[in-house]
Scaffold this motif. Structure first.
Motif, short mmCIF file in Angstrom:
data_model
loop_
_atom_site.label_atom_id
_atom_site.label_comp_id
_atom_site.label_asym_id
_atom_site.label_seq_id
_atom_site.Cartn_x
_atom_site.Cartn_y
_atom_site.Cartn_z
N HIS A 423 11.96 -3.44 -11.34
CA HIS A 423 13.30 -3.79 -10.87
C HIS A 423 13.93 -2.63 -10.10
O HIS A 423 14.55 -2.83 -9.06
N ARG A 424 13.77 -1.40 -10.62
CA ARG A 424 14.37 -0.25 -9.95
C ARG A 424 13.69 0.01 -8.61
O ARG A 424 14.35 0.33 -7.62
N PHE A 425 12.37 -0.14 -8.55
CA PHE A 425 11.68 0.08 -7.27
C PHE A 425 12.10 -0.98 -6.25
O PHE A 425 12.30 -0.67 -5.06
N ILE A 426 12.23 -2.21 -6.68
CA ILE A 426 12.62 -3.27 -5.76
C ILE A 426 14.05 -3.06 -5.27
O ILE A 426 14.36 -3.26 -4.09
N ASP A 427 14.94 -2.65 -6.17
CA ASP A 427 16.30 -2.34 -5.76
C ASP A 427 16.32 -1.20 -4.74
O ASP A 427 17.13 -1.18 -3.81
N GLY A 428 15.42 -0.23 -4.93
CA GLY A 428 15.34 0.89 -3.99
C GLY A 428 14.97 0.45 -2.59
O GLY A 428 15.35 1.10 -1.60
N LEU A 429 14.21 -0.64 -2.47
CA LEU A 429 13.85 -1.14 -1.14
C LEU A 429 15.03 -1.75 -0.40
O LEU A 429 14.93 -2.07 0.78
N MET A 449 8.44 2.33 -2.22
CA MET A 449 7.15 1.75 -1.85
C MET A 449 5.99 2.52 -2.50
O MET A 449 5.03 1.91 -2.99
N SER A 450 6.10 3.84 -2.51
CA SER A 450 5.06 4.64 -3.17
C SER A 450 4.99 4.32 -4.66
O SER A 450 3.91 4.19 -5.24
N GLY A 451 6.18 4.18 -5.27
CA GLY A 451 6.22 3.85 -6.69
C GLY A 451 5.64 2.49 -6.99
O GLY A 451 4.91 2.31 -7.98
#
Length: 765
Positions: A423-429, A449-451
């Protein structure tokens, strides 16, 4: 003048005892006066003198000075700051070897330290010097020169290179390092000169780390006496007592001490029982993570893992209580942070920790880093800290792994915390933060994206059950969206991540339409393509519009590119999109146009999307790919589009938004086959003709003139287009008074057979 005298044979052999010591002193001369170094020309001239000696004197005459000259030239060849001096010394050494033939190991050295190899300073200091030091005649002169001339050099890069060179030379003379070099360096650590303190502290750490590469019989504890070990142990404490971490040189001293702590930990110094020393070291590292200077924070992050590996375990490898204390301090600091730079330092530090540090707390670490990556009212502009938090989150997941330790850690992060991580990685996008530097949110998107790439790979290897089709649709779609956006660097990174997701091992069967994607992005293409080149990537990604799960994601990226302001990007993205659309059926065009309307409606009021979206629509209309042969558009597309544009500009105070909206309305107005939509668009344009902003009025008149001129034979023929064109072109819409313009505007409305705009009366209570 001695260089010319030596070259011309005017320097008598009897004068060599006087001249040679001066030449040797000149070869080592280096001073800084004001802001300029003044020794380089002197050293270069001294090299020429040595070159001239080889030509002017016989071997027997120079024999008493051979060793001293050879050692001095070797020192300049590998350890001089200036490239011209290193090359001059190499040439002089080669000349003496060729003509005198008496320089020790001359042929081996000139092969190693040739004109080109000494050109790179890093290579000369750390590689060539070690090869030359293998010969006993040069080992101690090289070490002595570093100790006497380079450890306290005025250039910080030379001091750090000197320390690293001592590290590499330590295994060649461990006893000399222990008995001579270490005591002298420790003496310099209390010097009043900042450069001497910085260089000596850094060098002490490097030499200690160098002892770890020595044979077992040359171990550090066998070579260093108790008094020296005590002085090394108390070094950081004494610096703190002298308050040398404060003031203008504080950052430099912190960097030196942090490098010392790192190397002392690597050297496995026997300080486990000295609690106060370790607390002082830990305090320096924690305080350095809060510093504004990025180099200081980086050194602290580099020192922490080495410290933990050695001092958070006992000699048998058992975890000590210091582990839980340290991780608690780091997590509390991350939860109570008032400055972005401080959060950046602690995030990087947590991400660099070794695996055993997460025993019993991995879930807490994941949760804390996830909180740090969120956008809050106070941290809206903290893009760099969010980037570092996401990078740390990815690093922790990879380091901790997906299986608990042998002790059966009940609070292990996977799989209970995996949903939070994704969820945090998707929010970062979705981070598109902008400041004076531009789209700084791109740093966060790249970290996300790297994460995602590393975390998806972890899940595939251990428990693929956490990867659902819905999750992978979002992940692959949003990465593909970033691969067709504006920034070259971000597109390149997104393309690599995208290809790695498609060709993961094991195969990720949860990716929707995987077979179709593999047909578009073949393995050969993914290996050879330049992901930052628009002309190569956009034709591939536009083919993903045919895959319903990814259509909206690709369109979102194309909106930013086609609706952008960069000429080359707009050109290549537009041509790829329009070529693809021109080959589609009417039903497919209707589906894509509906997706465009959905994007417009979902992001109503978001200028970052709606402004480029309206420019995107203008260019889409200009391409005529949506207009059928009978002059119509997909069902209800035109009228719904006009409604959305009018809603977007209602009560708007942004002139750029009006300038983006007006061409879209004019494009719809020119399609007379869609009469209802055309008349509605003309009605809004009539309002803008008398807008409060002069630039909006003038731009509206220009665009209406062009639209009516283009379509006057197709729908405007019976509406007196010549009269309307005359009124639009002859009236000064920009600088005229609104009261004078309104009658003209109303006359245009009558000619076009659309209602005259009426002023809405404000309700009074």
């Amino acid at each position: 003048m001695s260089c010319f005298a030596g070259r011309r044979g005017l320097l008598l052999p009897s004068r060599l005892p006087e001249v040679v010591p001066i030449v040797l002193k000149a070869l080592a001369f280096d001073e800084k006066r004001a802001n300029l170094p003044v020794g380089a020309v002197i050293r270069d001239s001294a090299c020429y003198v040595c070159w001239a000696f080889a030509r002017a004197f016989d071997k027997d005459v120079l024999e008493p000075y051979i060793n001293s000259i050879a050692s001095a030239l070797v020192v300049v060849t590998v350890f001089d700051r200036e490239i011209n001096c290193r090359r001059a010394a190499s040439a002089a050494f080669q000349e003496n070897v060729g003509r005198q033939g008496a320089f020790p190991h001359g042929l081996d050295i000139i092969t190693t330290a040739d004109f080109f190899s000494v050109g790179i300073r890093h290579n000369a200091f750390l590689e060539i010097s070690v090869q030359i030091a293998q010969f006993e005649e040069y080992t101690l002169p090289l070490i002595d020169h570093l100790l006497q001339k380079k450890v306290d050099h005025w250039d910080i890069s030379i001091r750090e290179l000197a320390a690293k060179a001592l590290h590499k030379l330590t295994p060649l003379a461990p006893e000399y390092m222990a008995k001579i070099v270490i005591p002298e360096l420790l003496r310099l650590t209390s010097s009043i000169d900042l450069h001497s303190r910085h260089g000596s502290i850094t060098a002490v750490g490097e030499v200690l780390a160098g002892f770890s590469k020595c044979p077992q019989e040359k171990e550090m504890t066998k070579l260093l006496d108790d008094a020296t070990l005590t002085e090394i142990r108390d070094l950081v404490t004494q610096i703190g007592k002298r308050h040398q971490f404060q003031g203008m040189g504080g950052d430099l001293m912190r960097q030196a001490v942090l490098s010392f702590i790192k190397n002392a930990s690597i050297a496995k110094m026997p300080f486990h029982k000295h609690t106060q020393t370790l607390e002082d070291w830990q305090k320096v590292m924690i305080d350095s993570m809060k510093q504004v200077d990025p180099q200081t924070r980086t050194r602290s992050v580099e020192a922490l893992p080495a410290f933990c590996e050695h001092f958070c375990k006992d000699l048998e490898g058992k975890i000590l209580p210091r582990q839980s204390t340290l991780i608690t301090i780091l997590l509390e600091a991350l939860s109570n942070i008032q400055a972005e730079t401080t959060r950046m330092g602690f995030c990087k530090a947590v991400g660099a920790l070794p695996r055993f540090m997460f025993e019993g707390v991995s879930a807490s670490v994941i949760h804390t880093l996830a909180k740090c990556s969120e956008i809050t009212a106070e941290t809206t502009k903290w893009t760099e800290s969010r980037r570092d938090a996401l990078l740390a989150l990815s690093a922790v997941c990879a380091t901790a792994g997906t299986t608990p330790s042998a002790q059966g850690d009940e609070s292990w992060w996977y799989p209970n915390q995996s949903a939070i991580v994704f969820h945090r990685f998707i929010d970062g996008l979705n981070d598109y933060t902008r400041d004076s530097r531009g789209d700084v949110g791109a740093w966060v998107r790249e970290a996300s994206m790297s994460g995602l790439q590393s975390t998806v790979q972890l899940a595939l290897i251990s428990k693929p059950c956490v990867l659902t089709e819905e999750l992978m649709t979002t992940v692959v779609g949003m990465v593909a969206r970033n691969a067709v956006e504006r920034i070259d660097r971000t597109r390149k990174h997104a393309g690599k991540v995208f290809s790695n997701l498609l060709y993961s091992h094991p195969t990720n069967n949860k990716i929707p339409c995987l077979e179709s994607l593999l047909q578009i992005f073949t393995l050969e293409i993914c290996r050879e393509i330049n992901w930052s080149a628009e002309v190569q990537t956009f034709p591939l990604f536009t083919r993903m519009l045919a895959l319903p799960p990814y259509t909206s994601h690709i369109l979102m990226g194309l909106v930013a590119s086609v609706g952008g302001l960069t000429e080359s990007l707009v050109k290549h993205s537009s041509s790829a999109l329009f070529e693809y659309l021109s080959q589609q059926s009417r039903e497919e065009l209707a589906r894509i146009s509906q997706c465009i309307l959905n994007i417009f409606e979902e992001h109503q009021g978001q200028n970052r999307i709606t402004e480029p979206l309206m420019r995107f629509l203008d260019r889409l209309f200009c391409s005529r790919v949506l207009v059928e042969q009978d002059g119509t558009l997909p069902v209800d597309f035109a009228i719904n589009l006009v409604k959305l544009v009018s809603k977007e500009t209602a009560r708007c105070s942004s002139v750029p938004k009006y300038l983006a909206a007006i061409p879209v309305l004019c494009q719809v107005a020119a399609i007379r086959a869609e009469k209802k939509a055309s008349d509605t668009a003309l009605s809004y344009l009539a309002i803008y003709l008398c807008h409060n902003y002069p630039r909006v009025r003038g731009f509206t008149a220009e665009q209406m003139y062009e639209a009516i001129m283009v379509a006057q034979d197709d729908g405007f023929a019976d509406l007196s287009p010549e009269v309307v064109l005359g009124l639009l072109s002859e009236t000064d819409w920009t600088y005229g008074k609104i009261s004078d313009l309104q009658p003209i505007r109303n006359d245009i409305c009558d000619k076009l057979q659309i209602p005259k705009p009426k002023r809405v009366q404000k309700k009074t209570t």
